[in-house]
Design a protein around this motif. Sequence first.
Motif: not given
Length: 547
Positions: A477-482, A487-500
């Motif tokens: 579970a901890l490895a999946a977001p990493v 692989t996509t560049g959509d780290w959690l803070p960036l995903a929130l900033a981009r509206g994802q």
Amino acid sequence: MARGAAGVSKTVRKNNSRAAANKTAAHEGGLRQAMTWAHTWIGVLLGGVLMVAFFMGSVAVFDREIDRWMMPATRIEAAPPGIDIDTVVPRAVDALAAGKPLREWAVTLPEARTPVMIARVRYAAAGGQIRLADPRTGALLPDAGTLGASSFFYPLHYNLHLRVWNIGYWLVGLAAMAMLAAIVSGVIVHVRIFRDFFTFRPRKQLQRSLLDLHNLTGVLALPFHAVISFSGICIVYMILVPAGINALYQQPNTFYEQALSGYSRPAAGVAAPMAPLGPMVDAARARWGGAAPAAIRMWNPGDANAVVKISRSVGDRVSLADDAAYFDGATGALLHHAPLQPAATTQRFLTGMHFIAFDHWPLRWLYFLGGLAGCVLIGTGQLYWLDKRHARHGERGVRLAAAVTAAMTTGLVIATLAMMVANRLLPVTLPSREFIEAGLFFLVWLATAIHARVAMRPGSRTLVPWRQQCLAIAALALAAPVCNGITTGDWLPLALARGQFAVAGVDIALLLTGALALTTARRVRRVEAARAAAAPNLEEAKHAERA
């Protein structure tokens, strides 16, 4: 004499009352005992199927959000409200057809939770394809290379991916009917139902804590469990009870068309140009009072008898009745549009209650929590039976049941997370990538049962290696977001900033799952250490008693 007779009469009445009370108590005890037997063995025999149905049903509540996480190519900007249907739909269909004649095609239009179009074609010769398309241009997106949550986790919820002879539907349908019986028998067994709602003693003995948690989750989500089980049966009633349909209809499709107000006609064999889709959609919207369309489907495209079906979006109501309007593909004239009959309307409403396809986020979260409560209810019931049987009969005949229990609880979570990690690590260009992902899910699931069976130590108070499997859940579970970020560049803070927000929400859920599993593993370790320390003292006490 009179006083003596009165005393005798009074004594007789007391004895009769006492005998009646004893008879009533014996009757009630017999009923409760019978219900306890039924309740127990329903859970033991069908608890595994119910666990899969409830867990995957809970996951499927957010299947489209998980699809965004597992299909990075679909993380696109939302299409404008009024897309050019006469441009983007034919462009996607033509690209997918690649010049081959088609028997039919269908396009699911984008909506709030799914920003892409889903295009499907069936070739006139044989076979077909499904691809995702950009609703802004109609261009096909790269092959997703995964079944995702909507095509893997969700079907696992209702048919276990056992489609041959509808075996999966029958198993899940039988389990749903058994769940209703378990609910009724559970209410009879637990006569102190309101007291159970407020009773939870986590520091008591394991059996007591498990039973308290079982009762608490059962009472807390009792209406949800009853409604979700009954509505699930109503969805597949045509498979479970086909006798009436087979007796009255030579062709089952005739029944479906009549029940769901459908329409069909054979191809004319005469080529004809197709009318534009836009006016048909506008005519359908006018009949729906301005509601949005959800999908467009055409049979026999390019034929003079082509039929276009336009289905209504159900995002604004509970019922799954698509209120479809059928048009002549060549002329655009309305062919058929009729309301459902009362029986079908009721069935579609119950189906909508189960699917929760409508837009209501607070209720969606309640469905998710209710599903997880069902998992806890089933899991604690299985563990209570397992621990009680182990205490009475030792390890004989319990070790295999313990391995199956591990696979159906922690093992199911491990397999799900393993598939999500594999989804981020497997090369996108890998042939048959989606089937490799699915195969890994089942292999890991089987491996958890084997691990639980092999790791059981003879004489151990804990039959199942919970700590190791909880650590596996935490690691995955901890490895999946990493892996997603790398692989996509959509780290959690960036995903929130981009509206994802769908991607970010899945990442947050994974992190919370990992933290909960890690906390559980640490607590299990402390409990095991305490039991190990207490074991020598217990043995000494037994030897002292014998001496």
